[in-house]
Write an enzyme that holds these catalytic residues in place. Structure first.
Site, PDB file in Angstrom:
ATOM      1  N   ASP A   1       0.829  -1.198   0.000  1.00 45.91           N
ATOM      2  CA  ASP A   1       0.000   0.000   0.000  1.00 45.91           C
ATOM      3  C   ASP A   1       0.867   1.252   0.000  1.00 45.91           C
ATOM      4  O   ASP A   1       0.450   2.310   0.478  1.00 45.91           O
ATOM      5  CB  ASP A   1      -0.914  -0.018   1.237  1.00 45.91           C
TER       6      ASP A   1
ATOM      7  N   LYS B   1       2.999   3.611  -5.559  1.00 42.27           N
ATOM      8  CA  LYS B   1       2.460   2.608  -6.497  1.00 42.27           C
ATOM      9  C   LYS B   1       3.524   2.118  -7.472  1.00 42.27           C
ATOM     10  O   LYS B   1       3.471   0.982  -7.920  1.00 42.27           O
ATOM     11  CB  LYS B   1       1.233   3.189  -7.209  1.00 42.27           C
TER      12      LYS B   1
ATOM     13  N   ASN C   1      -5.145  -0.410  -4.295  1.00 47.03           N
ATOM     14  CA  ASN C   1      -5.087   0.623  -5.338  1.00 47.03           C
ATOM     15  C   ASN C   1      -4.695   0.136  -6.716  1.00 47.03           C
ATOM     16  O   ASN C   1      -4.052   0.865  -7.483  1.00 47.03           O
ATOM     17  CB  ASN C   1      -4.110   1.747  -4.926  1.00 47.03           C
TER      18      ASN C   1
ATOM     19  N   GLU D   1     -11.375   4.282  -1.391  1.00 52.14           N
ATOM     20  CA  GLU D   1     -11.849   4.581  -0.032  1.00 52.14           C
ATOM     21  C   GLU D   1     -12.714   5.846   0.021  1.00 52.14           C
ATOM     22  O   GLU D   1     -12.354   6.879  -0.525  1.00 52.14           O
ATOM     23  CB  GLU D   1     -10.664   4.715   0.947  1.00 52.14           C
TER      24      GLU D   1
HETATM   25  C1  LIG Z   1       1.991   5.806  -0.735  1.00 53.49           C
HETATM   26  C2  LIG Z   1       0.876   6.118   0.175  1.00 53.49           C
HETATM   27  C3  LIG Z   1       0.899   5.426   1.515  1.00 53.49           C
HETATM   28  C4  LIG Z   1       2.108   5.610   2.370  1.00 53.49           C
HETATM   29  O1  LIG Z   1       3.223   4.890   1.875  1.00 53.49           O
HETATM   30  C5  LIG Z   1       4.403   5.555   2.300  1.00 53.49           C
HETATM   31  N1  LIG Z   1       5.506   5.108   1.437  1.00 53.49           N
HETATM   32  C6  LIG Z   1       5.692   5.419   0.152  1.00 53.49           C
HETATM   33  N2  LIG Z   1       6.774   4.782  -0.345  1.00 53.49           N
HETATM   34  C7  LIG Z   1       7.283   4.050   0.659  1.00 53.49           C
HETATM   35  C8  LIG Z   1       8.409   3.182   0.761  1.00 53.49           C
HETATM   36  N3  LIG Z   1       9.205   2.965  -0.297  1.00 53.49           N
HETATM   37  N4  LIG Z   1       8.646   2.570   1.948  1.00 53.49           N
HETATM   38  C9  LIG Z   1       7.813   2.795   2.993  1.00 53.49           C
HETATM   39  N5  LIG Z   1       6.744   3.609   2.951  1.00 53.49           N
HETATM   40  C10 LIG Z   1       6.479   4.230   1.800  1.00 53.49           C
HETATM   41  C11 LIG Z   1       4.058   7.016   2.196  1.00 53.49           C
HETATM   42  O2  LIG Z   1       4.877   7.783   3.037  1.00 53.49           O
HETATM   43  C12 LIG Z   1       2.593   7.014   2.647  1.00 53.49           C
HETATM   44  O3  LIG Z   1       2.502   7.222   4.045  1.00 53.49           O
HETATM   45  N6  LIG Z   1      -0.418   5.778  -0.466  1.00 53.49           N
HETATM   46  C13 LIG Z   1      -0.915   6.501  -1.482  1.00 53.49           C
HETATM   47  O4  LIG Z   1      -0.253   7.370  -2.032  1.00 53.49           O
HETATM   48  C14 LIG Z   1      -2.352   6.306  -1.835  1.00 53.49           C
HETATM   49  C15 LIG Z   1      -2.995   7.265  -2.637  1.00 53.49           C
HETATM   50  C16 LIG Z   1      -4.352   7.166  -2.939  1.00 53.49           C
HETATM   51  C17 LIG Z   1      -4.999   8.181  -3.805  1.00 53.49           C
HETATM   52  C18 LIG Z   1      -6.038   7.826  -4.657  1.00 53.49           C
HETATM   53  C19 LIG Z   1      -6.669   8.777  -5.459  1.00 53.49           C
HETATM   54  C20 LIG Z   1      -6.245  10.095  -5.397  1.00 53.49           C
HETATM   55  F1  LIG Z   1      -6.875  11.022  -6.145  1.00 53.49           F
HETATM   56  C21 LIG Z   1      -5.195  10.464  -4.559  1.00 53.49           C
HETATM   57  C22 LIG Z   1      -4.580   9.519  -3.766  1.00 53.49           C
HETATM   58  C23 LIG Z   1      -5.120   6.113  -2.420  1.00 53.49           C
HETATM   59  C24 LIG Z   1      -4.488   5.148  -1.628  1.00 53.49           C
HETATM   60  O5  LIG Z   1      -5.204   4.119  -1.100  1.00 53.49           O
HETATM   61  C25 LIG Z   1      -3.122   5.217  -1.345  1.00 53.49           C
HETATM   62  O6  LIG Z   1      -2.563   4.213  -0.608  1.00 53.49           O
HETATM   63 MG   LIG Z   2      -3.932   2.540  -0.483  1.00 53.82          MG
END
Ligand SMILES: C[C@H](C[C@H]1O[C@@H](n2cnc3c(N)ncnc32)[C@H](O)[C@@H]1O)NC(=O)c1cc(-c2ccc(F)cc2)cc(O)c1O
Ligand SMILES: [Mg+2]
Length: 214
Positions: free
Chosen positions: A141, A144, A170, A199
């Protein structure tokens, strides 16, 4: 200065959820995100699909990539049997600070290890640093465009075994086309799509469940 959305989400948890009651934490976050401010938690609809996959699998070792505020961390950990462990990786320190408090409020911190850092740096260290042989379930999650490289990295590090389940959020919105193409066409995976919605919205999204065949 103005608070951040994760800070306001945490405030809603502390105001409306009961300490030690994971379900009330989940409900408080869903209510906040549906009626106050949208946030990128897996949410209640996809969350029920996540619950059914976890309950059916009864995993001992779980890895979550992308903690954000800890919503799915709480959803998963509340269903784990005693002794089971969930390691969750979060890249953004500000989000990690919030997630630790959400996880503590839910009272499931003894099942969870939140690790601050990037998945690509920590996946190769899972064995020597956490004493993990293989994972039973991985919930993807995070960014992407990291789903595919991190899946290949987990394969390469021997962290997947016959029957390990990858559950990816996603896969439609924002979408992970390269990952989908890989798990759906590779002979090493049996993959299926659980259609749902982004969501708290009516937009299509879904979860892809892929079983590693070894
Ligand atoms: C990426 C994020 C979730 C988190 O992931 C952490 N992260 C990243 N890369 C790494 C790594 N390499 N290692 C560890 N952590 C890591 C980050 O800091 C965020 O806290 N999730 C999303 O961007 C996300 C976006 C949407 C979304 C959908 C429609 C829209 F119009 C706008 C946004 C829906 C979702 O359900 C998501 O999940
Ligand atoms: Mg997500």
């Amino acid at each position: 200065t103005r608070s951040t959305r994760p800070q306001r989400l945490l405030k809603a948890v502390k105001q409306h959820a009961t300490r030690g009651d994971p379900q009330s934490v989940i409900s408080a976050i869903d209510h906040f995100c549906r009626h106050r401010e949208w946030a990128m938690n897996v949410g209640d609809e996809k969350g029920c699909i996540l619950d059914s996959v976890v309950s059916e699998l009864n995993p001992e070792k779980v890895l979550e990539l992308g903690t954000y505020c800890g919503y799915s961390t709480v959803r998963i950990a509340r269903l784990l049997p005693p002794g089971a462990r969930l390691i969750t990786l979060e890249f953004n320190p500000d989000y990690a600070v919030i997630a630790r408090q959400v996880i503590a409020w839910a009272g499931i911190e003894d099942k969870v290890q939140l690790v601050e850092g990037a998945s690509e740096d920590w996946i190769p260290r899972m064995k020597e640093h956490f004493g993990i042989e293989t994972f039973d379930l991985v919930f993807l999650d995070h960014w992407k465009d990291h789903y595919l490289p991190d899946t290949k990295l987990m394969e390469g590090c021997g962290l997947l075994r016959k029957g390990t389940v990858l559950l990816a959020d996603n896969v439609i919105c924002p979408g992970v086309p390269d990952y989908l193409e890989y798990v759906r066409n590779s002979r090493s995976y049996k993959s299926c799509y659980f259609k749902s919605h982004l969501e708290y919205t009516r937009a299509e999204d879904g979860l892809e469940k892929s079983v590693f065949l070894g």
